[in-house]
Design a protein around this motif. Sequence first.
Motif, PDB file in Angstrom:
ATOM      1  N   GLY A  90      10.977   1.270 -15.183  1.00 35.91           N
ATOM      2  CA  GLY A  90      11.919   2.024 -14.135  1.00 35.91           C
ATOM      3  C   GLY A  90      11.648   1.259 -12.910  1.00 35.91           C
ATOM      4  N   CYS A  91      11.646  -0.102 -12.997  1.00 34.99           N
ATOM      5  CA  CYS A  91      11.583  -0.763 -11.870  1.00 34.99           C
ATOM      6  C   CYS A  91      12.227  -2.422 -11.842  1.00 34.99           C
ATOM      7  CB  CYS A  91      10.352  -1.091 -11.325  1.00 34.99           C
ATOM      8  SG  CYS A  91       9.076  -1.961 -12.369  1.00 34.99           S
ATOM      9  N   LEU A  92      12.421  -2.867 -10.726  1.00 36.21           N
ATOM     10  CA  LEU A  92      12.899  -4.294 -10.676  1.00 36.21           C
ATOM     11  C   LEU A  92      11.839  -5.412 -11.231  1.00 36.21           C
ATOM     12  CD1 LEU A  92      14.352  -4.848  -7.326  1.00 36.21           C
ATOM     13  CD2 LEU A  92      15.655  -5.149  -9.546  1.00 36.21           C
ATOM     14  N   ARG A  93      12.330  -6.578 -11.976  1.00 32.97           N
ATOM     15  CA  ARG A  93      11.469  -7.392 -12.543  1.00 32.97           C
ATOM     16  C   ARG A  93      12.243  -8.607 -12.252  1.00 32.97           C
ATOM     17  NH1 ARG A  93      11.979  -6.181 -19.109  1.00 32.97           N
ATOM     18  NH2 ARG A  93      14.226  -6.911 -19.079  1.00 32.97           N
ATOM     19  N   LYS A  94      11.478  -9.796 -12.601  1.00 32.63           N
ATOM     20  CA  LYS A  94      11.945 -11.010 -12.236  1.00 32.63           C
ATOM     21  C   LYS A  94      13.244 -11.105 -13.466  1.00 32.63           C
ATOM     22  CE  LYS A  94       8.129 -13.328 -10.513  1.00 32.63           C
ATOM     23  NZ  LYS A  94       7.080 -14.537 -10.403  1.00 32.63           N
ATOM     24  N   SER A  95      14.374 -11.945 -12.936  1.00 29.67           N
ATOM     25  CA  SER A  95      15.399 -11.951 -13.909  1.00 29.67           C
ATOM     26  C   SER A  95      15.147 -12.876 -15.298  1.00 29.67           C
ATOM     27  CB  SER A  95      16.738 -12.756 -13.229  1.00 29.67           C
ATOM     28  OG  SER A  95      16.089 -13.845 -12.613  1.00 29.67           O
ATOM     29  N   LYS A  96      15.736 -12.741 -16.313  1.00 31.49           N
ATOM     30  CA  LYS A  96      15.352 -13.592 -17.515  1.00 31.49           C
ATOM     31  C   LYS A  96      16.154 -14.821 -17.480  1.00 31.49           C
ATOM     32  CE  LYS A  96      15.959  -8.808 -19.821  1.00 31.49           C
ATOM     33  NZ  LYS A  96      17.121  -8.062 -20.374  1.00 31.49           N
ATOM     34  N   PRO A  97      15.557 -15.790 -17.854  1.00 33.19           N
ATOM     35  CA  PRO A  97      16.035 -17.161 -17.947  1.00 33.19           C
ATOM     36  C   PRO A  97      17.529 -17.284 -18.384  1.00 33.19           C
ATOM     37  CG  PRO A  97      13.685 -16.958 -19.127  1.00 33.19           C
ATOM     38  CD  PRO A  97      14.264 -15.664 -19.070  1.00 33.19           C
ATOM     39  N   LYS A  98      18.238 -17.756 -17.460  1.00 30.33           N
ATOM     40  CA  LYS A  98      19.669 -18.278 -17.881  1.00 30.33           C
ATOM     41  C   LYS A  98      20.526 -16.873 -17.660  1.00 30.33           C
ATOM     42  CE  LYS A  98      18.924 -22.136 -20.468  1.00 30.33           C
ATOM     43  NZ  LYS A  98      19.069 -22.988 -21.913  1.00 30.33           N
ATOM     44  N   VAL A  99      20.193 -15.787 -17.026  1.00 26.73           N
ATOM     45  CA  VAL A  99      20.766 -14.387 -16.846  1.00 26.73           C
ATOM     46  C   VAL A  99      20.969 -14.223 -15.414  1.00 26.73           C
ATOM     47  CG1 VAL A  99      20.962 -11.955 -17.518  1.00 26.73           C
ATOM     48  CG2 VAL A  99      19.900 -13.727 -19.111  1.00 26.73           C
ATOM     49  N   LEU A 100      22.152 -14.414 -14.829  1.00 27.96           N
ATOM     50  CA  LEU A 100      22.195 -14.304 -13.485  1.00 27.96           C
ATOM     51  C   LEU A 100      22.758 -13.033 -12.987  1.00 27.96           C
ATOM     52  CD1 LEU A 100      24.284 -17.596 -12.776  1.00 27.96           C
ATOM     53  CD2 LEU A 100      21.892 -17.507 -12.510  1.00 27.96           C
ATOM     54  N   LEU A 102      10.179   6.686   1.427  1.00 30.82           N
ATOM     55  CA  LEU A 102      10.314   5.819   0.406  1.00 30.82           C
ATOM     56  C   LEU A 102       9.155   4.871   0.297  1.00 30.82           C
ATOM     57  CD1 LEU A 102      13.888   4.554   0.902  1.00 30.82           C
ATOM     58  CD2 LEU A 102      13.079   6.292  -0.777  1.00 30.82           C
ATOM     59  N   GLN A 103       8.493   4.770  -0.873  1.00 34.90           N
ATOM     60  CA  GLN A 103       7.423   3.920  -0.987  1.00 34.90           C
ATOM     61  C   GLN A 103       7.837   3.032  -2.365  1.00 34.90           C
ATOM     62  OE1 GLN A 103       3.964   6.144  -1.129  1.00 34.90           O
ATOM     63  NE2 GLN A 103       3.577   6.284   0.809  1.00 34.90           N
ATOM     64  N   ASN A 104       7.301   1.660  -2.188  1.00 35.38           N
ATOM     65  CA  ASN A 104       7.554   0.876  -3.418  1.00 35.38           C
ATOM     66  C   ASN A 104       8.864   0.833  -3.817  1.00 35.38           C
ATOM     67  OD1 ASN A 104       4.764   0.422  -3.516  1.00 35.38           O
ATOM     68  ND2 ASN A 104       4.372   2.504  -4.957  1.00 35.38           N
ATOM     69  N   THR A 105       9.661   0.594  -2.921  1.00 35.84           N
ATOM     70  CA  THR A 105      11.171   0.610  -3.055  1.00 35.84           C
ATOM     71  C   THR A 105      11.943  -0.498  -2.205  1.00 35.84           C
ATOM     72  OG1 THR A 105      11.585   2.304  -1.529  1.00 35.84           O
ATOM     73  CG2 THR A 105      11.662   3.174  -3.694  1.00 35.84           C
ATOM     74  N   PHE A 106      12.931  -1.328  -2.769  1.00 43.05           N
ATOM     75  CA  PHE A 106      13.568  -2.211  -2.064  1.00 43.05           C
ATOM     76  C   PHE A 106      15.106  -1.649  -1.797  1.00 43.05           C
ATOM     77  CE2 PHE A 106      16.265  -6.055  -2.584  1.00 43.05           C
ATOM     78  CZ  PHE A 106      15.926  -6.513  -1.454  1.00 43.05           C
ATOM     79  N   ARG A 107      15.261  -1.581  -0.450  1.00 46.45           N
ATOM     80  CA  ARG A 107      16.594  -1.110   0.111  1.00 46.45           C
ATOM     81  C   ARG A 107      17.731  -2.177  -0.404  1.00 46.45           C
ATOM     82  NH1 ARG A 107      17.830   4.036   1.544  1.00 46.45           N
ATOM     83  NH2 ARG A 107      19.240   3.184   3.002  1.00 46.45           N
ATOM     84  N   THR A 124      10.380  -1.030  -7.106  1.00 47.92           N
ATOM     85  CA  THR A 124       9.711  -2.240  -7.148  1.00 47.92           C
ATOM     86  C   THR A 124       8.135  -2.147  -7.335  1.00 47.92           C
ATOM     87  OG1 THR A 124       9.653  -4.505  -6.821  1.00 47.92           O
ATOM     88  CG2 THR A 124       9.672  -2.835  -5.050  1.00 47.92           C
ATOM     89  N   LYS A 125       7.629  -3.277  -7.866  1.00 52.10           N
ATOM     90  CA  LYS A 125       6.141  -3.380  -7.905  1.00 52.10           C
ATOM     91  C   LYS A 125       5.659  -4.667  -7.160  1.00 52.10           C
ATOM     92  CE  LYS A 125       5.145  -0.863 -11.925  1.00 52.10           C
ATOM     93  NZ  LYS A 125       4.784  -0.569 -13.473  1.00 52.10           N
ATOM     94  N   GLU A 126       6.721  -5.490  -6.715  1.00 47.47           N
ATOM     95  CA  GLU A 126       6.431  -6.698  -5.905  1.00 47.47           C
ATOM     96  C   GLU A 126       6.827  -6.183  -4.358  1.00 47.47           C
ATOM     97  OE1 GLU A 126       5.896  -9.924  -7.197  1.00 47.47           O
ATOM     98  OE2 GLU A 126       6.057  -9.006  -9.224  1.00 47.47           O
ATOM     99  N   HIS A 127       6.592  -7.008  -3.551  1.00 39.25           N
ATOM    100  CA  HIS A 127       6.758  -6.974  -2.175  1.00 39.25           C
ATOM    101  C   HIS A 127       8.297  -7.128  -1.920  1.00 39.25           C
ATOM    102  CE1 HIS A 127       6.720  -7.703   2.171  1.00 39.25           C
ATOM    103  NE2 HIS A 127       5.686  -6.916   2.502  1.00 39.25           N
ATOM    104  N   ASN A 128       8.950  -6.582  -0.879  1.00 35.87           N
ATOM    105  CA  ASN A 128      10.265  -6.475  -0.676  1.00 35.87           C
ATOM    106  C   ASN A 128      10.630  -8.095  -0.408  1.00 35.87           C
ATOM    107  OD1 ASN A 128      10.671  -3.983  -1.062  1.00 35.87           O
ATOM    108  ND2 ASN A 128      10.856  -3.463   0.969  1.00 35.87           N
ATOM    109  N   SER A 129       9.841  -8.803   0.374  1.00 39.13           N
ATOM    110  CA  SER A 129      10.163 -10.180   0.768  1.00 39.13           C
ATOM    111  C   SER A 129      10.355 -11.147  -0.632  1.00 39.13           C
ATOM    112  CB  SER A 129       8.931 -11.013   1.337  1.00 39.13           C
ATOM    113  OG  SER A 129       7.891 -11.071   0.769  1.00 39.13           O
ATOM    114  N   HIS A 130       9.896 -10.858  -1.636  1.00 39.80           N
ATOM    115  CA  HIS A 130      10.046 -11.250  -3.071  1.00 39.80           C
ATOM    116  C   HIS A 130      11.629 -11.350  -3.346  1.00 39.80           C
ATOM    117  CE1 HIS A 130       9.445 -13.036  -7.088  1.00 39.80           C
ATOM    118  NE2 HIS A 130      10.037 -11.928  -7.652  1.00 39.80           N
ATOM    119  N   TRP A 131      12.280 -10.031  -3.137  1.00 40.07           N
ATOM    120  CA  TRP A 131      13.298  -9.763  -3.514  1.00 40.07           C
ATOM    121  C   TRP A 131      14.473 -10.256  -2.717  1.00 40.07           C
ATOM    122  CZ3 TRP A 131      13.026  -9.121  -8.376  1.00 40.07           C
ATOM    123  CH2 TRP A 131      11.812  -8.722  -8.959  1.00 40.07           C
ATOM    124  N   VAL A 132      13.962 -10.190  -1.371  1.00 39.23           N
ATOM    125  CA  VAL A 132      14.744 -10.879  -0.381  1.00 39.23           C
ATOM    126  C   VAL A 132      15.252 -12.339  -0.722  1.00 39.23           C
ATOM    127  CG1 VAL A 132      15.324 -11.508   2.172  1.00 39.23           C
ATOM    128  CG2 VAL A 132      14.433  -9.208   1.289  1.00 39.23           C
TER     129      VAL A 132
END
Length: 182
Positions: free
Chosen positions: A104-114, A133-138, A163-171
């Motif tokens: 139930g969280c964001l993860r890195k995208s799969k290879p070749k899937v945009l 909100l904690q551990n969430t990315f707006r 998310t389990k990653e820092h927000n800057s990763h997703w930005v």
Amino acid sequence: PSLRLPCFVIIAEYWKQWYHRRALEAVVSTQSTGWLSGLHIPESYLTALVQATCRKNGWPLDKSTLYTTVTQHVSAGDVREKLHSGCYVEGLYLEGGSWDVEKGCLRKSKPKVLVEELPILKVIPIEAHRLKLQNTFRTPVYTTSERRNAMGVGLVFEADLTTKEHNSHWVLQGVALMLNAD
């Protein structure tokens, strides 16, 4: 006689607006799953959702906001319950990342899937001071992958993705949700 015509026009316009407001509230209160891409101006549906909830609960409109969470439901047919306030939204597409249904969280995208389809999103109006909100990315939700439409407007609302990653990763990944998968 000349004074009656403007009064009639004003009253007719009032009743026309009243009817449209009631019709929109009826749609908001009876649907359980919505498809925002099918609306010409999806922001108006979300605004009506917040207004109807504020009116029902006696909350101040200017101190209310939307809270979102991704459900385990993959299709609209899986949704059996109806929310007391809020709605389920289907047909959103995730760009720049992937959604882990089990965790139930964001993860890195799969290879070749945009771009991938997001499970059903639960949208709930809430008083802003109650939202912690904690551990969430707006995540911004745009109309198209160009992140704007023909009029130069594209941001519809912001969704909260766990998310389990820092927000800057997703930005840096450019994570965003789209209403249309071009």
